[in-house]
Design a protein around this motif. Structure first.
Motif, PDB file in Angstrom:
ATOM      1  N   LYS A 165       1.418   4.370 -11.836  1.00  0.00           N
ATOM      2  CA  LYS A 165       0.244   4.747 -12.628  1.00  0.00           C
ATOM      3  C   LYS A 165      -1.061   4.412 -11.909  1.00  0.00           C
ATOM      4  N   ALA A 166      -1.152   4.826 -10.665  1.00  0.00           N
ATOM      5  CA  ALA A 166      -2.345   4.711  -9.822  1.00  0.00           C
ATOM      6  C   ALA A 166      -2.660   3.282  -9.395  1.00  0.00           C
ATOM      7  N   SER A 167      -1.692   2.367  -9.460  1.00  0.00           N
ATOM      8  CA  SER A 167      -1.919   0.988  -9.038  1.00  0.00           C
ATOM      9  C   SER A 167      -0.606   0.363  -8.572  1.00  0.00           C
ATOM     10  N   TYR A 168      -0.651  -0.907  -8.238  1.00  0.00           N
ATOM     11  CA  TYR A 168       0.555  -1.643  -7.872  1.00  0.00           C
ATOM     12  C   TYR A 168       1.239  -2.107  -9.155  1.00  0.00           C
ATOM     13  N   PRO A 169       2.517  -2.453  -9.097  1.00  0.00           N
ATOM     14  CA  PRO A 169       3.231  -2.901 -10.297  1.00  0.00           C
ATOM     15  C   PRO A 169       2.679  -4.220 -10.841  1.00  0.00           C
ATOM     16  N   GLY A 170       2.750  -4.386 -12.136  1.00  0.00           N
ATOM     17  CA  GLY A 170       2.269  -5.596 -12.792  1.00  0.00           C
ATOM     18  C   GLY A 170       2.962  -6.850 -12.304  1.00  0.00           C
ATOM     19  N   VAL A 171       4.231  -6.733 -11.905  1.00  0.00           N
ATOM     20  CA  VAL A 171       4.967  -7.903 -11.434  1.00  0.00           C
ATOM     21  C   VAL A 171       4.359  -8.432 -10.134  1.00  0.00           C
ATOM     22  N   LEU A 172       3.850  -7.558  -9.269  1.00  0.00           N
ATOM     23  CA  LEU A 172       3.165  -7.998  -8.058  1.00  0.00           C
ATOM     24  C   LEU A 172       1.862  -8.696  -8.435  1.00  0.00           C
ATOM     25  N   LYS A 173       1.130  -8.122  -9.358  1.00  0.00           N
ATOM     26  CA  LYS A 173      -0.127  -8.747  -9.817  1.00  0.00           C
ATOM     27  C   LYS A 173       0.150 -10.100 -10.444  1.00  0.00           C
ATOM     28  N   ALA A 174       1.232 -10.201 -11.223  1.00  0.00           N
ATOM     29  CA  ALA A 174       1.583 -11.482 -11.842  1.00  0.00           C
ATOM     30  C   ALA A 174       1.825 -12.547 -10.771  1.00  0.00           C
ATOM     31  N   LEU A 175       2.506 -12.173  -9.697  1.00  0.00           N
ATOM     32  CA  LEU A 175       2.750 -13.126  -8.617  1.00  0.00           C
ATOM     33  C   LEU A 175       1.436 -13.540  -7.966  1.00  0.00           C
TER      34      LEU A 175
ATOM     35  N   LYS B 170      -6.213 -14.724   7.101  1.00  0.00           N
ATOM     36  CA  LYS B 170      -4.987 -14.063   7.560  1.00  0.00           C
ATOM     37  C   LYS B 170      -5.177 -12.552   7.572  1.00  0.00           C
ATOM     38  N   PRO B 171      -4.649 -11.895   8.595  1.00  0.00           N
ATOM     39  CA  PRO B 171      -4.600 -10.442   8.518  1.00  0.00           C
ATOM     40  C   PRO B 171      -3.531 -10.044   7.498  1.00  0.00           C
ATOM     41  N   VAL B 172      -3.879  -9.086   6.660  1.00  0.00           N
ATOM     42  CA  VAL B 172      -2.946  -8.588   5.649  1.00  0.00           C
ATOM     43  C   VAL B 172      -2.873  -7.072   5.805  1.00  0.00           C
ATOM     44  N   PHE B 173      -1.665  -6.583   5.994  1.00  0.00           N
ATOM     45  CA  PHE B 173      -1.424  -5.153   6.190  1.00  0.00           C
ATOM     46  C   PHE B 173      -0.821  -4.588   4.910  1.00  0.00           C
ATOM     47  N   PRO B 174      -1.596  -3.779   4.145  1.00  0.00           N
ATOM     48  CA  PRO B 174      -1.072  -3.193   2.916  1.00  0.00           C
ATOM     49  C   PRO B 174      -0.428  -1.826   3.141  1.00  0.00           C
ATOM     50  N   ILE B 175       0.714  -1.641   2.511  1.00  0.00           N
ATOM     51  CA  ILE B 175       1.435  -0.375   2.557  1.00  0.00           C
ATOM     52  C   ILE B 175       1.798  -0.010   1.123  1.00  0.00           C
TER      53      ILE B 175
ATOM     54  N   LEU C 297      -5.531   6.967  -2.756  1.00  0.00           N
ATOM     55  CA  LEU C 297      -6.586   5.947  -2.736  1.00  0.00           C
ATOM     56  C   LEU C 297      -6.208   4.669  -3.487  1.00  0.00           C
ATOM     57  N   ALA C 298      -4.979   4.564  -3.935  1.00  0.00           N
ATOM     58  CA  ALA C 298      -4.550   3.360  -4.654  1.00  0.00           C
ATOM     59  C   ALA C 298      -4.705   2.108  -3.798  1.00  0.00           C
ATOM     60  N   ILE C 299      -4.475   2.230  -2.512  1.00  0.00           N
ATOM     61  CA  ILE C 299      -4.653   1.078  -1.625  1.00  0.00           C
ATOM     62  C   ILE C 299      -6.115   0.636  -1.640  1.00  0.00           C
ATOM     63  N   GLU C 300      -7.007   1.601  -1.474  1.00  0.00           N
ATOM     64  CA  GLU C 300      -8.437   1.292  -1.376  1.00  0.00           C
ATOM     65  C   GLU C 300      -9.014   0.726  -2.671  1.00  0.00           C
TER      66      GLU C 300
ATOM     67  N   SER D 144      -7.996  -7.532   5.237  1.00  0.00           N
ATOM     68  CA  SER D 144      -7.122  -6.375   5.114  1.00  0.00           C
ATOM     69  C   SER D 144      -7.298  -5.389   6.257  1.00  0.00           C
ATOM     70  N   LEU D 145      -6.166  -4.991   6.816  1.00  0.00           N
ATOM     71  CA  LEU D 145      -6.171  -3.887   7.758  1.00  0.00           C
ATOM     72  C   LEU D 145      -6.295  -2.600   6.965  1.00  0.00           C
ATOM     73  N   GLN D 146      -6.508  -1.520   7.674  1.00  0.00           N
ATOM     74  CA  GLN D 146      -6.463  -0.216   7.031  1.00  0.00           C
ATOM     75  C   GLN D 146      -5.040  -0.033   6.512  1.00  0.00           C
ATOM     76  N   GLY D 147      -4.899   0.286   5.265  1.00  0.00           N
ATOM     77  CA  GLY D 147      -3.579   0.465   4.684  1.00  0.00           C
ATOM     78  C   GLY D 147      -2.974   1.814   5.035  1.00  0.00           C
ATOM     79  N   VAL D 148      -1.696   1.931   4.779  1.00  0.00           N
ATOM     80  CA  VAL D 148      -0.996   3.198   4.987  1.00  0.00           C
ATOM     81  C   VAL D 148      -0.286   3.563   3.693  1.00  0.00           C
ATOM     82  N   TYR D 149      -0.556   4.769   3.221  1.00  0.00           N
ATOM     83  CA  TYR D 149       0.104   5.314   2.028  1.00  0.00           C
ATOM     84  C   TYR D 149       1.179   6.284   2.503  1.00  0.00           C
ATOM     85  N   ILE D 150       2.383   6.115   1.984  1.00  0.00           N
ATOM     86  CA  ILE D 150       3.502   6.947   2.426  1.00  0.00           C
ATOM     87  C   ILE D 150       4.114   7.651   1.220  1.00  0.00           C
ATOM     88  N   LEU D 151       4.225   8.953   1.312  1.00  0.00           N
ATOM     89  CA  LEU D 151       4.866   9.719   0.250  1.00  0.00           C
ATOM     90  C   LEU D 151       6.373   9.480   0.257  1.00  0.00           C
ATOM     91  N   ASP D 152       6.971   9.490  -0.910  1.00  0.00           N
ATOM     92  CA  ASP D 152       8.427   9.326  -1.007  1.00  0.00           C
ATOM     93  C   ASP D 152       9.158  10.351  -0.146  1.00  0.00           C
TER      94      ASP D 152
END
Length: 182
Positions: free
Chosen positions: A80-90, A102-107, A117-120, A134-142
């Protein structure tokens, strides 16, 4: 040897984002001689996440792993245009500067280009709040992923983008740089 922490934000046991993390972790171990540890949100006790038990042994262990790491890669599906709630809870119950310097690479992975644009707009601001670089993230289609292959990324353009960002990530770790190319 530097430690890299891979965080899978998928609540699913067999997720595409976790497959990508596993591949990248194996590659970083084999080719770059990094030590790698995995954190899977679906393996964290639900009580710790639901009740925000920041002082549980599991959460303390996770926090220590991340604090001692030289870099972090987060992979998550888009829900739903975001990351899962369980990740946010963590991430909510970890120390507020857990990614400091720390460098953080989001995928992120998803079924539609509509969530590109969910990463951004969702994941990168969270990384920033936690003091990560944060590095530039990469969005990958299923459709660009085939979990039957050793390298589950089947799209050549996405492979190149991942390789480029992994190169920046390794450089940032090795040189201790916190100014990461966008």
């Amino acid at each position: 040897m530097s430690n890299i922490v891979l965080i899978s934000g998928s609540p699913s046991l067999f997720s595409r984002s976790n497959q990508i993390l596993s591949y990248l972790g194996a590659k970083l171990k084999e080719e770059e001689q990094f030590s790698v540890s995995h954190i899977l949100v679906n393996e964290i006790p639900l009580e710790d996440l639901f009740y925000g038990k920041y002082d549980s042994e599991t959460i303390k262990k996770i926090a220590k792993q991340i604090q001692e790491a030289k870099g972090v890669i987060i992979a998550s599906p888009v829900y739903k245009a975001s990351y899962p709630g369980v990740l946010k809870a963590l991430l909510d119950i970890l120390p507020q500067d857990i990614f400091k310097s720390k460098p953080v690479f989001p995928i992120m992975t998803g079924g539609s280009p509509n969530h590109l644009l969910a990463i951004e707009y969702t994941l990168k601001p969270l990384i920033s709040i936690l003091k990560g670089h944060s590095l530039q993230g990469v969005y990958i289609l299923d459709s660009q992923i085939n979990t039957e292959y050793k390298n589950p990324i089947i799209d050549d353009d996405i492979k190149r983008r991942i390789e480029l960002q992994i190169g920046y990530f390794i450089e940032a770790i090795r040189e201790g740089k916190i100014s990461i190319p966008q």
